[in-house]
Design a protein around this motif. Structure first.
Motif, mmCIF file in Angstrom:
data_model
loop_
_atom_site.group_PDB
_atom_site.id
_atom_site.type_symbol
_atom_site.label_atom_id
_atom_site.label_comp_id
_atom_site.label_asym_id
_atom_site.label_seq_id
_atom_site.Cartn_x
_atom_site.Cartn_y
_atom_site.Cartn_z
ATOM 1 N N GLY A 467 0.813 -1.216 0.000
ATOM 2 C CA GLY A 467 0.000 0.000 0.000
ATOM 3 C C GLY A 467 0.840 1.255 0.000
ATOM 4 N N ARG A 468 1.957 1.249 0.703
ATOM 5 C CA ARG A 468 2.855 2.407 0.738
ATOM 6 C C ARG A 468 3.363 2.735 -0.674
ATOM 7 N NH1 ARG A 468 6.498 3.793 5.207
ATOM 8 N NH2 ARG A 468 7.887 5.421 4.447
ATOM 9 N N MET A 469 3.668 1.706 -1.437
ATOM 10 C CA MET A 469 4.185 1.926 -2.787
ATOM 11 C C MET A 469 3.083 2.370 -3.739
ATOM 12 S SD MET A 469 6.806 -1.310 -3.142
ATOM 13 C CE MET A 469 7.526 -0.717 -4.663
ATOM 14 N N LEU A 470 1.942 1.706 -3.686
ATOM 15 C CA LEU A 470 0.875 2.041 -4.625
ATOM 16 C C LEU A 470 0.303 3.421 -4.342
ATOM 17 C CD1 LEU A 470 -1.033 -1.379 -4.940
ATOM 18 C CD2 LEU A 470 0.698 -0.412 -6.463
ATOM 19 N N GLU A 471 0.100 3.757 -3.056
ATOM 20 C CA GLU A 471 -0.419 5.079 -2.715
ATOM 21 C C GLU A 471 0.588 6.184 -3.001
ATOM 22 O OE1 GLU A 471 -3.582 5.811 -1.734
ATOM 23 O OE2 GLU A 471 -3.890 3.715 -2.260
ATOM 24 N N GLY A 472 1.861 5.828 -3.031
ATOM 25 C CA GLY A 472 2.882 6.793 -3.383
ATOM 26 C C GLY A 472 3.045 6.993 -4.873
ATOM 27 N N GLY A 473 2.297 6.228 -5.687
ATOM 28 C CA GLY A 473 2.335 6.425 -7.130
ATOM 29 C C GLY A 473 3.193 5.432 -7.890
ATOM 30 N N GLU A 474 3.549 4.306 -7.286
ATOM 31 C CA GLU A 474 4.381 3.325 -7.963
ATOM 32 C C GLU A 474 3.637 2.654 -9.117
ATOM 33 O OE1 GLU A 474 7.061 1.957 -9.406
ATOM 34 O OE2 GLU A 474 7.968 2.218 -7.422
ATOM 35 N N ASP A 475 4.378 2.274 -10.140
ATOM 36 C CA ASP A 475 3.809 1.570 -11.289
ATOM 37 C C ASP A 475 3.414 0.162 -10.850
ATOM 38 O OD1 ASP A 475 3.105 0.550 -13.730
ATOM 39 O OD2 ASP A 475 5.133 0.544 -14.561
ATOM 40 N N PRO A 476 2.159 -0.235 -10.991
ATOM 41 C CA PRO A 476 1.756 -1.575 -10.531
ATOM 42 C C PRO A 476 2.449 -2.697 -11.293
ATOM 43 C CG PRO A 476 -0.014 -0.541 -11.782
ATOM 44 C CD PRO A 476 1.010 0.518 -11.558
ATOM 45 N N LEU A 477 2.823 -2.452 -12.546
ATOM 46 C CA LEU A 477 3.502 -3.496 -13.310
ATOM 47 C C LEU A 477 4.897 -3.770 -12.749
ATOM 48 C CD1 LEU A 477 2.500 -2.648 -16.996
ATOM 49 C CD2 LEU A 477 1.566 -4.404 -15.487
ATOM 50 N N TYR A 478 5.522 -2.732 -12.197
ATOM 51 C CA TYR A 478 6.828 -2.966 -11.563
ATOM 52 C C TYR A 478 6.676 -3.898 -10.366
ATOM 53 C CZ TYR A 478 10.861 -2.141 -8.587
ATOM 54 O OH TYR A 478 11.947 -2.321 -7.786
ATOM 55 N N HIS A 510 -1.820 -5.683 -16.173
ATOM 56 C CA HIS A 510 -1.620 -5.109 -17.504
ATOM 57 C C HIS A 510 -2.956 -4.866 -18.205
ATOM 58 C CE1 HIS A 510 0.340 -4.269 -21.306
ATOM 59 N NE2 HIS A 510 -0.417 -5.193 -21.895
ATOM 60 N N PHE A 511 -3.925 -5.715 -17.945
ATOM 61 C CA PHE A 511 -5.221 -5.583 -18.613
ATOM 62 C C PHE A 511 -6.037 -4.405 -18.075
ATOM 63 C CE2 PHE A 511 -5.177 -10.398 -19.577
ATOM 64 C CZ PHE A 511 -4.387 -10.171 -20.694
ATOM 65 N N ILE A 512 -6.136 -4.283 -16.745
ATOM 66 C CA ILE A 512 -7.102 -3.333 -16.183
ATOM 67 C C ILE A 512 -6.446 -2.107 -15.536
ATOM 68 C CG2 ILE A 512 -8.764 -5.174 -15.790
ATOM 69 C CD1 ILE A 512 -8.073 -5.155 -12.880
ATOM 70 N N GLY A 513 -5.166 -2.185 -15.125
ATOM 71 C CA GLY A 513 -4.496 -1.011 -14.579
ATOM 72 C C GLY A 513 -5.026 -0.607 -13.206
ATOM 73 N N MET A 514 -4.511 0.557 -12.759
ATOM 74 C CA MET A 514 -4.907 1.106 -11.455
ATOM 75 C C MET A 514 -6.179 1.936 -11.594
ATOM 76 S SD MET A 514 -3.015 0.369 -8.792
ATOM 77 C CE MET A 514 -3.102 1.773 -7.678
ATOM 78 N N PRO A 515 -7.018 2.029 -10.568
ATOM 79 C CA PRO A 515 -6.835 1.442 -9.224
ATOM 80 C C PRO A 515 -7.434 0.056 -9.066
ATOM 81 C CG PRO A 515 -8.668 2.963 -9.184
ATOM 82 C CD PRO A 515 -8.149 2.989 -10.594
ATOM 83 N N GLU A 516 -8.062 -0.492 -10.154
ATOM 84 C CA GLU A 516 -8.760 -1.768 -10.022
ATOM 85 C C GLU A 516 -7.810 -2.923 -9.723
ATOM 86 O OE1 GLU A 516 -9.287 0.385 -12.353
ATOM 87 O OE2 GLU A 516 -11.402 0.944 -12.248
ATOM 88 N N CYS A 517 -6.554 -2.814 -10.176
ATOM 89 C CA CYS A 517 -5.651 -3.946 -10.012
ATOM 90 C C CYS A 517 -5.011 -4.009 -8.641
ATOM 91 C CB CYS A 517 -4.575 -3.916 -11.084
ATOM 92 S SG CYS A 517 -3.366 -2.597 -10.868
ATOM 93 N N GLU A 518 -5.285 -3.038 -7.785
ATOM 94 C CA GLU A 518 -4.612 -3.028 -6.489
ATOM 95 C C GLU A 518 -5.007 -4.225 -5.639
ATOM 96 O OE1 GLU A 518 -7.750 0.183 -4.515
ATOM 97 O OE2 GLU A 518 -5.684 0.771 -4.941
ATOM 98 N N VAL A 519 -6.284 -4.642 -5.718
ATOM 99 C CA VAL A 519 -6.720 -5.786 -4.928
ATOM 100 C C VAL A 519 -6.124 -7.079 -5.481
ATOM 101 C CG1 VAL A 519 -8.833 -6.140 -6.276
ATOM 102 C CG2 VAL A 519 -8.741 -6.899 -3.890
ATOM 103 N N ILE A 520 -5.859 -7.122 -6.789
ATOM 104 C CA ILE A 520 -5.218 -8.308 -7.384
ATOM 105 C C ILE A 520 -3.787 -8.426 -6.867
ATOM 106 C CG2 ILE A 520 -4.557 -9.396 -9.556
ATOM 107 C CD1 ILE A 520 -6.854 -7.856 -10.875
ATOM 108 N N LEU A 521 -3.083 -7.313 -6.826
ATOM 109 C CA LEU A 521 -1.735 -7.332 -6.273
ATOM 110 C C LEU A 521 -1.755 -7.727 -4.802
ATOM 111 C CD1 LEU A 521 -0.273 -4.099 -7.905
ATOM 112 C CD2 LEU A 521 0.497 -6.437 -8.322
ATOM 113 N N ALA A 522 -2.743 -7.232 -4.060
ATOM 114 C CA ALA A 522 -2.837 -7.579 -2.637
ATOM 115 C C ALA A 522 -3.079 -9.074 -2.464
ATOM 116 C CB ALA A 522 -3.954 -6.770 -1.986
ATOM 117 N N GLN A 523 -3.914 -9.661 -3.311
ATOM 118 C CA GLN A 523 -4.180 -11.098 -3.224
ATOM 119 C C GLN A 523 -2.913 -11.904 -3.476
ATOM 120 O OE1 GLN A 523 -7.323 -12.510 -5.781
ATOM 121 N NE2 GLN A 523 -6.471 -14.570 -5.879
#
Length: 611
Positions: A467-478, A510-523
């Motif tokens: 969450g610290r990275m995503l809320e700070g603006g990090e690229d979810p693909l990274y 890659h398909f849906i991007g932020m912010p929808e993919c944040e829960v996928i990364l969390a899972q």
């Protein structure tokens, strides 16, 4: 007679009155013309209509005459009489190339300003000290202008002087800049660096300032510390302070400052402190410009950076400077800074007794009485993430918003009491100010914390760093790519399905991007944190690399029976001879697959020899 003199081939034109004279009479005419302001009345100099009026100087400003004009502030070239008596005005007439003279004056070091047109028009005219104060920054001595630190375009305010709310609302400067401290006593939050018993504090008190690299997050006080050093240097007269910003300055600017520093040291025996803000913006070759001059003591370098100097500052320059690590301001330090701000603004804190009777009522009869809740100050201190600039500017925004709202509701605000509450502060901040730089050290710090938390099977810590990275603006693909790596490096064969899970996460992001993919990364992060860990594959491949790198001599050839015989010549040479095709046998096949030198080696248990 006059016509004959004028048409004579050996005539010379007077540079003051522009009349022609014989060469044997020009010197006598100049004596009279210069002293009399061009009013030579000799028969050989005056025509029927008298000499023409003197032309104004090119660089002089035209000041309209009015009864209220103070003649002491009018340039000497605004009237013909004063121009005739001013040696500077007369001298400019004899310059054949005024642009060359002007450019030469600009290069004369610290005594001329490149941007001050007031100095160009009034040089040679001595002013008294009050007139210099009234003339504004354009007419101040250039050395004073250059000694002002970058980012400070006006005076700062001490905590003992109150700043009226009207001034706060009308000036275009942020509160963090207005209330910048001038002494170490007003400098909060960095006691480990500049505390009473520290080495640097004793050096600063004795004006023995070494070359420094100030490293810390935004808003921790790097530029303010440089400003305090500048104020102390100007007060004691022990050194010049020249600020530059690597975002706008060039190497030529640095060389010009160094040239002036050499002149100051040679002629005036005065040191030069060169402050470079955002020094990491200079590349390594540009930073080499400082090396010989810092080494020999021509300049004392103070650099400020938010990036790790180990990566962004030249190693040779780093060895010549002392690195000071400034920490993010604590909540207690932010509380002290905010208390100083409200005291300066004359804002009363609800539920707190004023320190003296003067603070009980800051209203002068024309301004509203502004109050603020202690809870609002605490909220700013907690949500600004140790950034004093964000905290002070948030306080300014909240006060300005409430005062402006009161002005729109009523015209007479002198009897109003305006209360700044916690919700007003939260509305301005919206959310916590998260320190995160996608290209800086904080980027690598957070991804390392995420990786180690998953390796330690701590799912809560893993979610926090994600969450610290995503809320700070990090690229979810990274983040997703790092999870794919983790699935093999740390989970490996202990849970073979971890790798497909991580790859699917990358594709979904890659398909849906932020912010929808944040829960996928969390899972995926929680799955990898809970999964059993095995580093067998990682360690085994490391052993293979060590085996190849430590091998002495030529690498062993591929055994002939493992080679593919794709031609008749290869078959004749013995390629693929004796190879046993495994599917053709019903049981295990005895066959060697490693070179002879490595026969029987097990990379899962093998340890590379000590060097």
């Amino acid at each position: 007679m006059a016509n004959e003199l004028t048409s004579a081939p050996d005539s010379v034109q007077c540079p003051v009155c522009f009349k022609d004279f014989r060469t044997d009479r020009i010197n006598g005419h100049l004596d009279v013309c210069l002293l009399g302001g061009g009013t030579d009345s000799s028969p050989s100099t005056a025509g029927e209509n008298g000499p023409p009026e003197k032309k104004p100087r090119i660089n002089a400003e035209k000041v309209p005459s009015s009864p209220g004009v103070n003649k002491s502030t009018v340039p000497s070239s605004s009237s013909s009489s004063s121009a005739g008596t001013s040696s500077t005005a007369v001298f400019s007439m004899f310059q054949t190339n005024k642009s060359k003279v002007s450019s030469q004056n600009e290069r004369n070091g610290p005594f001329f300003s490149k941007t001050s047109s007031g100095l160009a028009a009034n040089k040679g005219v001595k002013r008294s000290l009050p007139e210099e104060a009234e003339a504004g920054p354009a007419s101040r001595p250039p050395e004073v202008l250059k000694s002002q630190p970058s980012g400070f375009n006006g005076p700062t305010v001490n905590a003992s002087h109150q700043l009226s709310l009207h001034t706060l609302l009308t000036m275009n400067k942020p509160l963090a800049d207005i209330l910048r401290p001038n002494t170490l006593e007003e400098y909060f939050g960095q006691t480990k660096v500049v505390g009473q018993q520290t080495l640097l504090r004793s050096l600063l008190d004795s004006q023995e300032i070494p070359s420094l690299i100030l490293w810390g997050p935004p808003g921790c006080g790097k530029t303010t510390l440089a400003h305090i050093i500048a104020s102390a240097s100007k007060k004691n007269g022990s050194a010049r302070f020249v600020p530059l910003s690597a975002t706008s300055a060039s190497v030529n600017d640095v060389r010009e400052v160094i040239k002036q520093a050499q002149n100051e040291l040679r002629l005036c025996k005065r040191k030069t402190i060169l402050f470079i803000d955002e020094i990491h913006r200079f590349n390594k070759s540009q930073q080499d410009t400082f090396l010989p001059h810092v080494e020999c003591g021509t300049v004392t370098l103070i650099g400020a950076t938010t990036e790790n100097p180990s990566f962004q500052v030249n190693a040779a320059l780093l060895s010549r400077c002392r690195v000071l690590v400034l920490e993010r301001l604590s909540v207690e330090a932010m509380g002290a800074i905010l208390d100083r701000a409200v005291s300066t603004l004359g804002v009363k804190v609800l539920g707190r007794e004023p320190e003296n009777s003067k603070d009980q009522d800051q209203s002068d009869g024309h301004e509203p009485k502004v109050l603020i809740e202690q809870k609002a100050l605490d909220t700013i201190a907690y949500l600004c993430d140790g950034d004093a600039r964000v905290g002070l500017n948030s306080l300014q925004l909240a006060v300005q918003a409430q005062v402006s709202l009161a002005n729109t509701l009523t015209h007479d605000t002198s009897s109003l009491e305006i209360v700044v509450k916690e919700e007003h502060v939260k509305e301005g901040l919206q959310r916590s100010h998260i320190l995160y730089d996608k290209a800086g050290e904080e980027h690598f710090n957070c991804i390392s914390a995420l990786h180690k938390s998953m390796r330690g099977s701590h799912e809560n810590a893993s979610l926090y760093w994600l969450g610290r990275m995503l809320e700070g603006g990090e690229d979810p693909l990274y983040v997703a790519r790092r999870l794919v790596r983790f699935a093999s490096e740390d989970v490996g064969l202990a849970d073979p399905s971890a790798l497909p899970q991580a790859v699917s996460t990358f594709q979904a992001c890659h398909f849906i991007g932020m912010p929808e993919c944040e829960v996928i990364l969390a899972q995926c992060v929680v799955y990898l944190a809970r999964a059993p860990k095995s580093a067998d594959m990682y360690l085994a491949y490391d052993n293979v690399k060590a085996c190849l790198r430590n091998h002495k001599g030529p690498l062993p050839p591929v055994p002939l029976h493992l080679r593919n015989a794709s031609s008749k010549l290869m078959k004749q040479l013995g390629y693929a001879k004796g190879y046993k095709y495994n599917p053709a046998f019903s049981g295990p096949v005895e066959q060697e697959y490693l070179p002879e030198e490595l026969k029987g080696i097990d990379f899962f248990t093998w340890k590379p020899p000590a060097p």
